[in-house]
Design a protein around this motif. Structure first.
Motif, PDB file in Angstrom:
ATOM      1  N   ARG A 172     -64.507  51.194 -26.040  1.00 35.63           N
ATOM      2  CA  ARG A 172     -65.036  51.640 -24.658  1.00 35.63           C
ATOM      3  C   ARG A 172     -66.609  52.544 -25.644  1.00 35.63           C
ATOM      4  N   ILE A 173     -66.199  53.105 -26.689  1.00 35.58           N
ATOM      5  CA  ILE A 173     -66.483  53.743 -27.607  1.00 35.58           C
ATOM      6  C   ILE A 173     -67.918  53.180 -27.946  1.00 35.58           C
ATOM      7  N   ASN A 174     -67.335  51.955 -28.676  1.00 35.76           N
ATOM      8  CA  ASN A 174     -67.773  51.366 -29.755  1.00 35.76           C
ATOM      9  C   ASN A 174     -69.167  50.502 -28.185  1.00 35.76           C
ATOM     10  N   ASP A 175     -68.653  50.409 -27.738  1.00 35.13           N
ATOM     11  CA  ASP A 175     -69.376  48.974 -26.618  1.00 35.13           C
ATOM     12  C   ASP A 175     -70.535  50.025 -26.440  1.00 35.13           C
ATOM     13  N   ALA A 176     -70.448  51.579 -25.852  1.00 33.88           N
ATOM     14  CA  ALA A 176     -70.894  52.558 -25.492  1.00 33.88           C
ATOM     15  C   ALA A 176     -72.467  52.704 -26.584  1.00 33.88           C
ATOM     16  N   LYS A 177     -72.155  52.637 -28.013  1.00 33.33           N
ATOM     17  CA  LYS A 177     -73.723  52.524 -28.572  1.00 33.33           C
ATOM     18  C   LYS A 177     -74.351  51.050 -29.026  1.00 33.33           C
ATOM     19  N   ARG A 178     -73.810  50.612 -27.780  1.00 35.98           N
ATOM     20  CA  ARG A 178     -74.670  48.503 -27.858  1.00 35.98           C
ATOM     21  C   ARG A 178     -75.528  49.133 -27.103  1.00 35.98           C
ATOM     22  N   ASN A 179     -76.142  49.260 -26.765  1.00 34.01           N
ATOM     23  CA  ASN A 179     -76.989  49.864 -24.830  1.00 34.01           C
ATOM     24  C   ASN A 179     -77.770  51.171 -25.822  1.00 34.01           C
ATOM     25  N   ILE A 180     -78.800  50.621 -26.206  1.00 30.53           N
ATOM     26  CA  ILE A 180     -80.166  51.866 -27.166  1.00 30.53           C
ATOM     27  C   ILE A 180     -81.430  51.105 -26.083  1.00 30.53           C
ATOM     28  N   PHE A 181     -82.218  52.406 -26.758  1.00 30.44           N
ATOM     29  CA  PHE A 181     -83.627  52.396 -26.343  1.00 30.44           C
ATOM     30  C   PHE A 181     -84.413  51.863 -27.889  1.00 30.44           C
ATOM     31  N   LEU A 182     -85.218  50.655 -27.457  1.00 29.43           N
ATOM     32  CA  LEU A 182     -86.585  50.429 -28.530  1.00 29.43           C
ATOM     33  C   LEU A 182     -87.906  50.533 -28.134  1.00 29.43           C
ATOM     34  N   LEU A 183     -88.530  50.904 -29.071  1.00 26.10           N
ATOM     35  CA  LEU A 183     -89.959  51.365 -28.903  1.00 26.10           C
ATOM     36  C   LEU A 183     -90.172  50.398 -28.821  1.00 26.10           C
ATOM     37  N   LYS A 184     -91.484  50.350 -28.090  1.00 30.96           N
ATOM     38  CA  LYS A 184     -92.567  48.839 -27.040  1.00 30.96           C
ATOM     39  C   LYS A 184     -92.945  48.729 -28.076  1.00 30.96           C
ATOM     40  N   PRO A 185     -93.275  47.045 -28.531  1.00 34.26           N
ATOM     41  CA  PRO A 185     -94.073  46.822 -30.067  1.00 34.26           C
ATOM     42  C   PRO A 185     -94.781  47.219 -29.529  1.00 34.26           C
ATOM     43  N   ILE A 186     -95.842  47.241 -28.097  1.00 32.30           N
ATOM     44  CA  ILE A 186     -97.264  47.629 -28.281  1.00 32.30           C
ATOM     45  C   ILE A 186     -97.460  48.968 -28.986  1.00 32.30           C
ATOM     46  N   TYR A 187     -96.381  49.685 -29.692  1.00 29.68           N
ATOM     47  CA  TYR A 187     -97.040  51.305 -29.894  1.00 29.68           C
ATOM     48  C   TYR A 187     -96.025  51.252 -31.579  1.00 29.68           C
ATOM     49  N   LEU A 188     -96.312  49.884 -31.571  1.00 25.72           N
ATOM     50  CA  LEU A 188     -95.858  49.978 -33.699  1.00 25.72           C
ATOM     51  C   LEU A 188     -96.882  50.956 -34.361  1.00 25.72           C
ATOM     52  N   ALA A 189     -98.168  49.881 -34.348  1.00 28.31           N
ATOM     53  CA  ALA A 189     -98.713  50.796 -34.841  1.00 28.31           C
ATOM     54  C   ALA A 189     -99.474  51.936 -35.100  1.00 28.31           C
ATOM     55  N   VAL A 190     -99.239  53.206 -34.145  1.00 30.98           N
ATOM     56  CA  VAL A 190     -98.949  54.079 -33.732  1.00 30.98           C
ATOM     57  C   VAL A 190     -97.800  54.967 -34.333  1.00 30.98           C
ATOM     58  N   ILE A 191     -96.686  53.853 -34.521  1.00 33.40           N
ATOM     59  CA  ILE A 191     -95.561  55.023 -35.560  1.00 33.40           C
ATOM     60  C   ILE A 191     -95.564  54.759 -36.846  1.00 33.40           C
ATOM     61  N   VAL A 192     -96.814  53.350 -37.551  1.00 34.84           N
ATOM     62  CA  VAL A 192     -96.705  53.125 -38.720  1.00 34.84           C
ATOM     63  C   VAL A 192     -98.226  54.389 -39.137  1.00 34.84           C
ATOM     64  N   ASP A 193     -98.452  54.102 -38.556  1.00 32.08           N
ATOM     65  CA  ASP A 193     -99.782  55.193 -38.894  1.00 32.08           C
ATOM     66  C   ASP A 193     -99.419  56.479 -39.254  1.00 32.08           C
ATOM     67  N   ASP A 194     -98.542  57.029 -38.560  1.00 30.64           N
ATOM     68  CA  ASP A 194     -97.722  58.128 -38.378  1.00 30.64           C
ATOM     69  C   ASP A 194     -97.020  58.336 -39.903  1.00 30.64           C
ATOM     70  N   MET A 195     -95.872  57.233 -40.222  1.00 33.58           N
ATOM     71  CA  MET A 195     -95.452  56.794 -41.169  1.00 33.58           C
ATOM     72  C   MET A 195     -96.921  57.679 -43.159  1.00 33.58           C
ATOM     73  N   GLU A 196     -98.538  56.545 -43.068  1.00 34.82           N
ATOM     74  CA  GLU A 196     -98.623  56.875 -43.465  1.00 34.82           C
ATOM     75  C   GLU A 196     -99.332  57.745 -43.952  1.00 34.82           C
ATOM     76  N   GLU A 197     -99.495  58.415 -43.034  1.00 35.34           N
ATOM     77  CA  GLU A 197     -99.951  59.514 -42.946  1.00 35.34           C
ATOM     78  C   GLU A 197     -99.175  60.715 -42.724  1.00 35.34           C
ATOM     79  N   THR A 198     -98.032  61.129 -42.828  1.00 31.29           N
ATOM     80  CA  THR A 198     -97.032  62.074 -43.017  1.00 31.29           C
ATOM     81  C   THR A 198     -95.724  61.777 -44.455  1.00 31.29           C
ATOM     82  N   MET A 199     -96.081  60.487 -44.848  1.00 30.88           N
ATOM     83  CA  MET A 199     -95.427  60.706 -45.705  1.00 30.88           C
ATOM     84  C   MET A 199     -95.850  60.839 -47.352  1.00 30.88           C
ATOM     85  N   PRO A 200     -97.142  60.611 -47.782  1.00 31.31           N
ATOM     86  CA  PRO A 200     -97.516  61.001 -48.763  1.00 31.31           C
ATOM     87  C   PRO A 200     -97.349  62.438 -49.089  1.00 31.31           C
TER      88      PRO A 200
END
Length: 214
Positions: A172-200
């Motif tokens: 049960r514990i292991n199977d519960a980890k199978r239910n996850i949430f994923l960022l919708k693909p249309i927002y990927l560009a926002v996340i990538v821009d954030d990484m490129e801005e905040t990491m340097p």
């Protein structure tokens, strides 16, 4: 859109070389700055409308999920950040082989793996279908409940439990980890821009060498 591997975004720092080849404090080794960890913005991470539900199937790894949803396995870091996965060993569902190995290490033998860990309730209702005890409560084996049944106009005592083995409990514990949430693909560009801005790194520190190195 294409992504770079996660550690390409993480900048470096020069660490004093303490290996046998390091001669003095002027010798440095360039390593990744693991203290500078990527994260989703709070306004995104805390808003479920940015995410969609996903169920991990079989032995899928984060890169497999990223390839399935985003068409690029390098977005595995988005999968992990979306679910605050810090340690794949504990935060991600095990493969069947790894799960079996874990159970044997924890319980010591197959016999103990299948021993009863606890007892849980079956759903108990009155004669009119009203729930008196929900399913899944952890109770003693001899648990019973006495209540007034308005349909029968009398007190009634019922008992209904079932054993849960160590294997079922851990599954049960292991199977519960199978239910996850994923960022919708249309927002990927926002996340990538954030990484490129905040990491340097930002110029100004006496330790600054470049946006990728201190």
């Amino acid at each position: 859109m294409a992504s770079r591997p996660y550690f390409d975004y993480i900048p470096n720092f020069e660490y004093v070389d303490r290996t046998k080849n390091g001669q003095d404090i002027s010798d440095y080794t360039v390593v990744k700055n693991l203290f500078k960890r990527g994260a989703l913005r709070e306004d995104i991470f805390g808003d479920l409308t940015f995410f969609t539900k996903y169920k991990i199937v079989g032995d899928q790894r984060p890169d497999n999920v990223a390839d399935d949803v985003y068409g690029d396995p390098n977005f595995d870091w988005v999968v992990m950040l979306s679910n605050n996965v810090m340690n794949l060993e504990t935060d991600w569902p095990w493969s069947q082989q790894a799960f079996d190995k874990y159970l044997l290490a924890k319980y010591g033998s197959f016999e103990k793996i299948y021993e009863t860990k606890e007892f849980e309730t079956n759903k108990i209702t009155d004669s009119q279908g009203l729930t008196i005890v929900p399913e899944g409560l952890v109770v003693p084996q001899d648990y019973s409940v006495t209540f007034f049944d308005p349909g029968l106009q009398q007190m009634v005592t019922k008992s209904s439990t079932f054993p849960v083995s160590n294997y079922e409990y851990e599954s049960r514990i292991n199977d519960a980890k199978r239910n996850i949430f994923l960022l919708k693909p249309i927002y990927l560009a926002v996340i990538v821009d954030d990484m490129e801005e905040t990491m340097p790194y930002i110029p100004g520190s006496t330790q600054y060498v470049s946006d990728k190195l201190v």
